[in-house]
Design a protein around this motif. Structure first.
Motif, PDB file in Angstrom:
ATOM      1  N   MET A   1      45.030  36.190  36.546  1.00 24.06           N
ATOM      2  CA  MET A   1      44.131  35.782  37.590  1.00 24.06           C
ATOM      3  C   MET A   1      42.923  35.095  36.933  1.00 24.06           C
ATOM      4  N   LYS A   2      42.452  34.030  37.568  1.00 23.44           N
ATOM      5  CA  LYS A   2      41.297  33.272  37.083  1.00 23.44           C
ATOM      6  C   LYS A   2      40.074  33.674  37.905  1.00 23.44           C
TER       7      LYS A   2
ATOM      8  N   ASP B   1      40.775  32.096  41.321  1.00 24.79           N
ATOM      9  CA  ASP B   1      41.398  32.997  42.292  1.00 24.79           C
ATOM     10  C   ASP B   1      40.382  33.935  42.932  1.00 24.79           C
ATOM     11  N   PHE B   2      39.260  34.121  42.257  1.00 26.13           N
ATOM     12  CA  PHE B   2      38.272  35.112  42.693  1.00 26.13           C
ATOM     13  C   PHE B   2      36.903  34.674  42.205  1.00 26.13           C
TER      14      PHE B   2
ATOM     15  N   ASN C   1      38.062  29.327  50.503  1.00 27.08           N
ATOM     16  CA  ASN C   1      38.776  30.491  51.045  1.00 27.08           C
ATOM     17  C   ASN C   1      39.095  31.523  49.974  1.00 27.08           C
ATOM     18  N   LYS C   2      38.201  31.647  49.007  1.00 19.84           N
ATOM     19  CA  LYS C   2      38.386  32.595  47.899  1.00 19.84           C
ATOM     20  C   LYS C   2      37.747  33.939  48.225  1.00 19.84           C
ATOM     21  N   GLN C   3      38.375  34.996  47.717  1.00 22.27           N
ATOM     22  CA  GLN C   3      37.778  36.312  47.811  1.00 22.27           C
ATOM     23  C   GLN C   3      36.623  36.371  46.818  1.00 22.27           C
TER      24      GLN C   3
ATOM     25  N   LYS D   1      39.546  45.569  42.477  1.00 19.36           N
ATOM     26  CA  LYS D   1      40.742  45.360  41.649  1.00 19.36           C
ATOM     27  C   LYS D   1      41.997  45.781  42.406  1.00 19.36           C
ATOM     28  N   ALA D   2      41.937  46.902  43.115  1.00 17.91           N
ATOM     29  CA  ALA D   2      43.081  47.373  43.901  1.00 17.91           C
ATOM     30  C   ALA D   2      43.417  46.360  45.004  1.00 17.91           C
ATOM     31  N   GLU D   3      42.408  45.775  45.618  1.00 18.97           N
ATOM     32  CA  GLU D   3      42.604  44.781  46.672  1.00 18.97           C
ATOM     33  C   GLU D   3      43.204  43.490  46.119  1.00 18.97           C
ATOM     34  N   LEU D   4      42.720  43.072  44.962  1.00 24.22           N
ATOM     35  CA  LEU D   4      43.196  41.821  44.367  1.00 24.22           C
ATOM     36  C   LEU D   4      44.634  41.916  43.881  1.00 24.22           C
TER      37      LEU D   4
END
Length: 179
Positions: A1-2, A70-71, A105-107, A174-177
């Motif tokens: 993940m970036k 990504d985040f 639309n990024k978390q 982290k759990a959500e991602l």
């Protein structure tokens, strides 16, 4: 993940950059890029400049950084109860790029700190309410009050209550991602 991380400040000694860099270190199993808003200094936004000169290439470069991530981790500095001019100017220019939401639309995990006891509470309130309208999906927020009492460079958050709070929020994120 970036992961793309930055402080909403152009101060060379930004406490918000120190905070976001510290929080980013908890995601070290991922590819992390930390931006400096000084690398994206553009003319002050105006509709006249937009009409005459178009969107600066630095605005599209900043948007590409967002799009390739990504985040987002953003730590907001507060000036007079709102965003800094440096952040707001980039935000305004990127918002003019047609066909894309500003934050792609990024978390995101939103942070703030200040030397005072409110920890940037005013700018955090603005940011957490604004981001969803600008393509940001806010997973959580964290404000660190009284930066100079609760943070030591090289050590991080020294107040155990705040350190525990941010660690819990990071674990939840982290759990959500990873869903």
């Amino acid at each position: 993940m970036k992961i793309l991380a930055f402080a909403g400040s152009n101060s060379k000694a930004s406490i918000n950059k120190k905070l976001v860099t510290h929080v980013a270190s908890f995601f070290n199993e991922h590819d992390i890029e930390i931006l400096d808003l000084n690398d994206y200094e553009m003319p002050l936004f105006s509709v006249d400049k937009l009409a005459k000169e178009g969107i600066p290439s630095l605005a599209t470069d900043f948007a590409k950084k967002i799009d390739s991530s990504d985040f987002l981790l953003i730590s907001f500095a507060e000036n007079n109860g709102a965003y800094t001019t440096a952040f707001k100017n980039i935000f305004d220019w990127v918002s003019m790029i047609q066909g894309r939401p500003v934050f792609g639309n990024k978390q995101m995990f939103l942070l703030s700190t200040s030397p005072g006891p409110r920890g940037g509470a005013s700018v955090m309130e603005i940011a957490k309410n604004r981001m969803p309208f600008s393509g940001g999906k806010v997973l959580d927020t964290f404000s660190l009050p009284s930066y100079n009492k609760n943070f030591v460079e090289g050590e991080g958050i020294t107040n155990s209550e705040y350190a525990s709070e941010v660690a819990s929020k990071i674990a939840k994120i982290k759990a959500e991602l990873l869903k």
